[in-house]
Motif scaffolding. Structure first.
Motif, PDB file in Angstrom:
ATOM      1  N   GLY A  65       0.796  -1.224   0.000  1.00 46.83           N
ATOM      2  CA  GLY A  65       0.000   0.000   0.000  1.00 46.83           C
ATOM      3  C   GLY A  65       0.826   1.270   0.000  1.00 46.83           C
ATOM      4  O   GLY A  65       0.489   2.251  -0.678  1.00 46.83           O
ATOM      5  N   ILE A  66       1.915   1.274   0.751  1.00 49.21           N
ATOM      6  CA  ILE A  66       2.768   2.466   0.811  1.00 49.21           C
ATOM      7  C   ILE A  66       3.411   2.733  -0.543  1.00 49.21           C
ATOM      8  O   ILE A  66       3.456   3.872  -1.019  1.00 49.21           O
ATOM      9  CB  ILE A  66       3.842   2.302   1.903  1.00 49.21           C
ATOM     10  CG1 ILE A  66       3.180   2.175   3.285  1.00 49.21           C
ATOM     11  CG2 ILE A  66       4.814   3.480   1.894  1.00 49.21           C
ATOM     12  CD1 ILE A  66       4.141   1.815   4.399  1.00 49.21           C
ATOM     13  N   GLU A  67       3.900   1.675  -1.180  1.00 52.03           N
ATOM     14  CA  GLU A  67       4.512   1.826  -2.503  1.00 52.03           C
ATOM     15  C   GLU A  67       3.492   2.288  -3.538  1.00 52.03           C
ATOM     16  O   GLU A  67       3.805   3.107  -4.410  1.00 52.03           O
ATOM     17  CB  GLU A  67       5.142   0.502  -2.922  1.00 52.03           C
ATOM     18  CG  GLU A  67       6.348   0.114  -2.067  1.00 52.03           C
ATOM     19  CD  GLU A  67       6.755  -1.340  -2.257  1.00 52.03           C
ATOM     20  OE1 GLU A  67       7.896  -1.674  -1.911  1.00 52.03           O
ATOM     21  OE2 GLU A  67       5.921  -2.142  -2.743  1.00 52.03           O
ATOM     22  N   ALA A  68       2.272   1.772  -3.427  1.00 49.87           N
ATOM     23  CA  ALA A  68       1.208   2.214  -4.335  1.00 49.87           C
ATOM     24  C   ALA A  68       0.923   3.699  -4.139  1.00 49.87           C
ATOM     25  O   ALA A  68       0.766   4.451  -5.111  1.00 49.87           O
ATOM     26  CB  ALA A  68      -0.055   1.394  -4.102  1.00 49.87           C
ATOM     27  N   ASP A  88       3.815  -1.239  13.937  1.00 49.66           N
ATOM     28  CA  ASP A  88       5.229  -1.036  14.269  1.00 49.66           C
ATOM     29  C   ASP A  88       5.707   0.316  13.751  1.00 49.66           C
ATOM     30  O   ASP A  88       5.190   0.858  12.774  1.00 49.66           O
ATOM     31  CB  ASP A  88       6.097  -2.170  13.708  1.00 49.66           C
ATOM     32  CG  ASP A  88       6.170  -2.144  12.190  1.00 49.66           C
ATOM     33  OD1 ASP A  88       7.058  -1.444  11.683  1.00 49.66           O
ATOM     34  OD2 ASP A  88       5.335  -2.792  11.543  1.00 49.66           O
ATOM     35  N   GLU A  89       6.716   0.864  14.428  1.00 53.84           N
ATOM     36  CA  GLU A  89       7.162   2.232  14.151  1.00 53.84           C
ATOM     37  C   GLU A  89       7.755   2.389  12.759  1.00 53.84           C
ATOM     38  O   GLU A  89       7.586   3.431  12.116  1.00 53.84           O
ATOM     39  CB  GLU A  89       8.199   2.658  15.202  1.00 53.84           C
ATOM     40  CG  GLU A  89       7.599   2.953  16.567  1.00 53.84           C
ATOM     41  CD  GLU A  89       6.580   4.089  16.507  1.00 53.84           C
ATOM     42  OE1 GLU A  89       6.826   5.078  15.785  1.00 53.84           O
ATOM     43  OE2 GLU A  89       5.536   3.982  17.152  1.00 53.84           O
ATOM     44  N   ALA A  90       8.475   1.384  12.276  1.00 54.16           N
ATOM     45  CA  ALA A  90       9.100   1.488  10.956  1.00 54.16           C
ATOM     46  C   ALA A  90       8.052   1.624   9.860  1.00 54.16           C
ATOM     47  O   ALA A  90       8.168   2.460   8.956  1.00 54.16           O
ATOM     48  CB  ALA A  90       9.986   0.268  10.696  1.00 54.16           C
ATOM     49  N   ALA A  97       5.447   9.251   5.741  1.00 55.03           N
ATOM     50  CA  ALA A  97       6.209  10.016   4.747  1.00 55.03           C
ATOM     51  C   ALA A  97       5.409  10.296   3.484  1.00 55.03           C
ATOM     52  O   ALA A  97       5.729  11.222   2.737  1.00 55.03           O
ATOM     53  CB  ALA A  97       7.496   9.270   4.398  1.00 55.03           C
ATOM     54  N   THR A  98       4.354   9.518   3.234  1.00 55.38           N
ATOM     55  CA  THR A  98       3.503   9.754   2.060  1.00 55.38           C
ATOM     56  C   THR A  98       2.402  10.767   2.344  1.00 55.38           C
ATOM     57  O   THR A  98       1.552  11.008   1.490  1.00 55.38           O
ATOM     58  CB  THR A  98       2.873   8.440   1.561  1.00 55.38           C
ATOM     59  OG1 THR A  98       1.998   7.920   2.574  1.00 55.38           O
ATOM     60  CG2 THR A  98       3.938   7.401   1.246  1.00 55.38           C
ATOM     61  N   ARG A  99       2.388  11.325   3.549  1.00 60.00           N
ATOM     62  CA  ARG A  99       1.466  12.388   3.948  1.00 60.00           C
ATOM     63  C   ARG A  99      -0.010  11.991   3.803  1.00 60.00           C
ATOM     64  O   ARG A  99      -0.796  12.656   3.112  1.00 60.00           O
ATOM     65  CB  ARG A  99       1.745  13.673   3.158  1.00 60.00           C
ATOM     66  CG  ARG A  99       3.171  14.163   3.311  1.00 60.00           C
ATOM     67  CD  ARG A  99       3.447  15.387   2.472  1.00 60.00           C
ATOM     68  NE  ARG A  99       2.683  16.534   2.965  1.00 60.00           N
ATOM     69  CZ  ARG A  99       3.074  17.332   3.955  1.00 60.00           C
ATOM     70  NH1 ARG A  99       4.210  17.103   4.572  1.00 60.00           N
ATOM     71  NH2 ARG A  99       2.336  18.347   4.325  1.00 60.00           N
ATOM     72  N   LYS A 194       5.661  22.847  -1.423  1.00 58.73           N
ATOM     73  CA  LYS A 194       6.399  22.684  -0.172  1.00 58.73           C
ATOM     74  C   LYS A 194       7.181  21.382  -0.099  1.00 58.73           C
ATOM     75  O   LYS A 194       8.079  21.248   0.728  1.00 58.73           O
ATOM     76  CB  LYS A 194       5.442  22.792   1.018  1.00 58.73           C
ATOM     77  CG  LYS A 194       4.330  21.757   1.031  1.00 58.73           C
ATOM     78  CD  LYS A 194       3.346  22.061   2.148  1.00 58.73           C
ATOM     79  CE  LYS A 194       2.150  21.116   2.107  1.00 58.73           C
ATOM     80  NZ  LYS A 194       1.134  21.474   3.115  1.00 58.73           N
ATOM     81  N   ASN A 195       6.866  20.388  -0.933  1.00 58.45           N
ATOM     82  CA  ASN A 195       7.601  19.127  -0.894  1.00 58.45           C
ATOM     83  C   ASN A 195       8.764  19.100  -1.881  1.00 58.45           C
ATOM     84  O   ASN A 195       9.413  18.071  -2.036  1.00 58.45           O
ATOM     85  CB  ASN A 195       6.659  17.954  -1.200  1.00 58.45           C
ATOM     86  CG  ASN A 195       5.611  17.771  -0.134  1.00 58.45           C
ATOM     87  OD1 ASN A 195       5.875  18.026   1.035  1.00 58.45           O
ATOM     88  ND2 ASN A 195       4.437  17.324  -0.518  1.00 58.45           N
ATOM     89  N   HIS A 196       9.025  20.221  -2.539  1.00 56.02           N
ATOM     90  CA  HIS A 196      10.098  20.290  -3.516  1.00 56.02           C
ATOM     91  C   HIS A 196      11.207  21.198  -2.990  1.00 56.02           C
ATOM     92  O   HIS A 196      11.163  21.657  -1.858  1.00 56.02           O
ATOM     93  CB  HIS A 196       9.547  20.784  -4.854  1.00 56.02           C
ATOM     94  CG  HIS A 196       8.466  19.907  -5.413  1.00 56.02           C
ATOM     95  ND1 HIS A 196       8.738  18.682  -5.977  1.00 56.02           N
ATOM     96  CD2 HIS A 196       7.114  20.053  -5.457  1.00 56.02           C
ATOM     97  CE1 HIS A 196       7.606  18.127  -6.367  1.00 56.02           C
ATOM     98  NE2 HIS A 196       6.608  18.932  -6.066  1.00 56.02           N
TER      99      HIS A 196
END
Length: 244
Positions: A65-68, A88-90, A97-99, A194-196
Motif C-alpha cells: 500500500g505504501i509503494e502504491a 510497528d514504528e518502521a 512520509a507519504t502524507r 512545499k515538498n520540492h
C-alpha cells in the motif's frame, strides 16, 4: 444537488472490502471500485482520480500500500486513508512520509470508519476553498509544473525554475528560458510546492535552492539576480542548505 464523494477501496481481503463498500454506500458515498493489488490500484487511481483512497498498507503482491501511494502521488494528489493492522514504528514512519490524511487501525468499527471519512471530507472541502485559485492556474507534479500561460497550460520542469517573485495577487515564475506570470498568490504557490526544493526567503520571493550562486547575510544571488533574504526565513534556509 451536491456531488457525492467518490472513494476507491484498496483491500485484498474481499470480505472486509465488501463490508466497507456497503457501509460507504449506505452513508451516501460513491464507491468507485474495489482493487486487491497495488498495481491495479495505481492504474485505477491515475485513470479515474477518486476523491479519497481507502488503502490497506499490507497488500499481497509485489506492490504494498505504501509503494502504491508513492506511485499514485507522482501523478495525482489524492487524499489517502490507510487501513492497517500493523502498528510497528518502521511501517508507520514509511506510511507517514507519504502524507496520508488519516489512519484507521484494524479491526475497526462502523463508527470509526464513518467519523474518519467525514473528517477527511471536511479537510478536502476546506483545502478546495483554499486552493481553488491554484488549481486553475498551477498543477504541480513530481518533476514539473503546468502553468496557465496565454490561454493554455505550459509545462515547466522544476529544474528550470530559478525563483518565483510575488507581484500582488500574481506570481512571476522566472526560469532559465523566460518568465511566466500566473494569477496565483505566492503563499498558495508555496503551499503547493512545499515538498520540492523551493523555499520562501522573503515575503516576495521563493527560490530554487539548487540554483543559489551566493548566500550572504541579507541577500542571495541566482543568475546575477540579487534577492533579499529576510531574517525570519534565514535560519530555515541555512538548515536546508546543510542537508543537501
Amino acid at each position: 444537488m451536491e456531488q457525492k464523494t467518490r472513494i476507491l477501496i484498496v483491500e485484498d481481503d474481499m470480505i472486509i472490502a465488501a463490508n466497507i463498500s456497503v457501509q460507504l454506500s449506505n452513508l451516501g458515498y460513491e464507491v468507485m471500485g474495489i482493487e486487491t493489488r497495488g498495481e491495479e490500484a495505481i492504474l485505477h487511481a491515475t485513470a479515474n482520480c477518486p476523491d479519497i483512497i481507502l488503502l490497506d498498507i499490507n497488500l499481497r503482491g509485489n506492490v504494498n500500500g505504501i509503494e502504491a501511494a508513492e506511485q499514485i502521488q507522482k501523478f495525482k494528489r489524492i487524499p489517502i486513508i490507510y487501513l492497517t493492522a500493523n502498528s510497528d514504528e518502521a511501517t508507520f514512519a514509511k506510511a507517514k512520509a507519504t502524507r496520508p490524511h488519516a489512519f484507521i487501525s484494524k479491526p475497526f468499527n462502523s463508527l470509526n470508519l464513518q467519523r474518519t471519512i467525514a473528517l477527511v471530507v471536511d479537510q478536502i472541502k476546506d483545502n478546495d476553498m483554499d486552493t481553488l485559485e491554484v488549481s486553475d492556474n498551477l498543477e504541480v507534479l513530481s518533476d514539473r509544473i503546468f502553468v496557465r500561460h496565454n490561454g493554455k497550460m505550459v509545462k515547466l520542469l522544476l529544474d528550470e525554475i530559478l525563483y518565483i517573485e510575488a507581484d500582488r495577487n500574481y506570481s512571476n515564475i522566472v526560469t532559465s528560458n523566460g518568465n511566466y506570470l500566473v494569477s496565483t498568490t505566492l503563499k498558495l504557490v508555496q503551499n503547493e510546492m512545499k515538498n520540492h526544493s523551493f523555499l520562501r526567503v522573503h515575503r516576495s520571493y521563493m527560490v530554487n535552492i539548487s540554483k543559489l550562486d551566493v548566500v550572504a547575510d541579507n541577500h542571495l544571488e541566482i543568475n546575477r539576480k540579487v534577492i533579499p533574504l529576510s531574517k525570519s526565513f534565514k535560519e530555515h534556509l541555512l538548515k536546508h542548505l546543510h542537508t543537501i
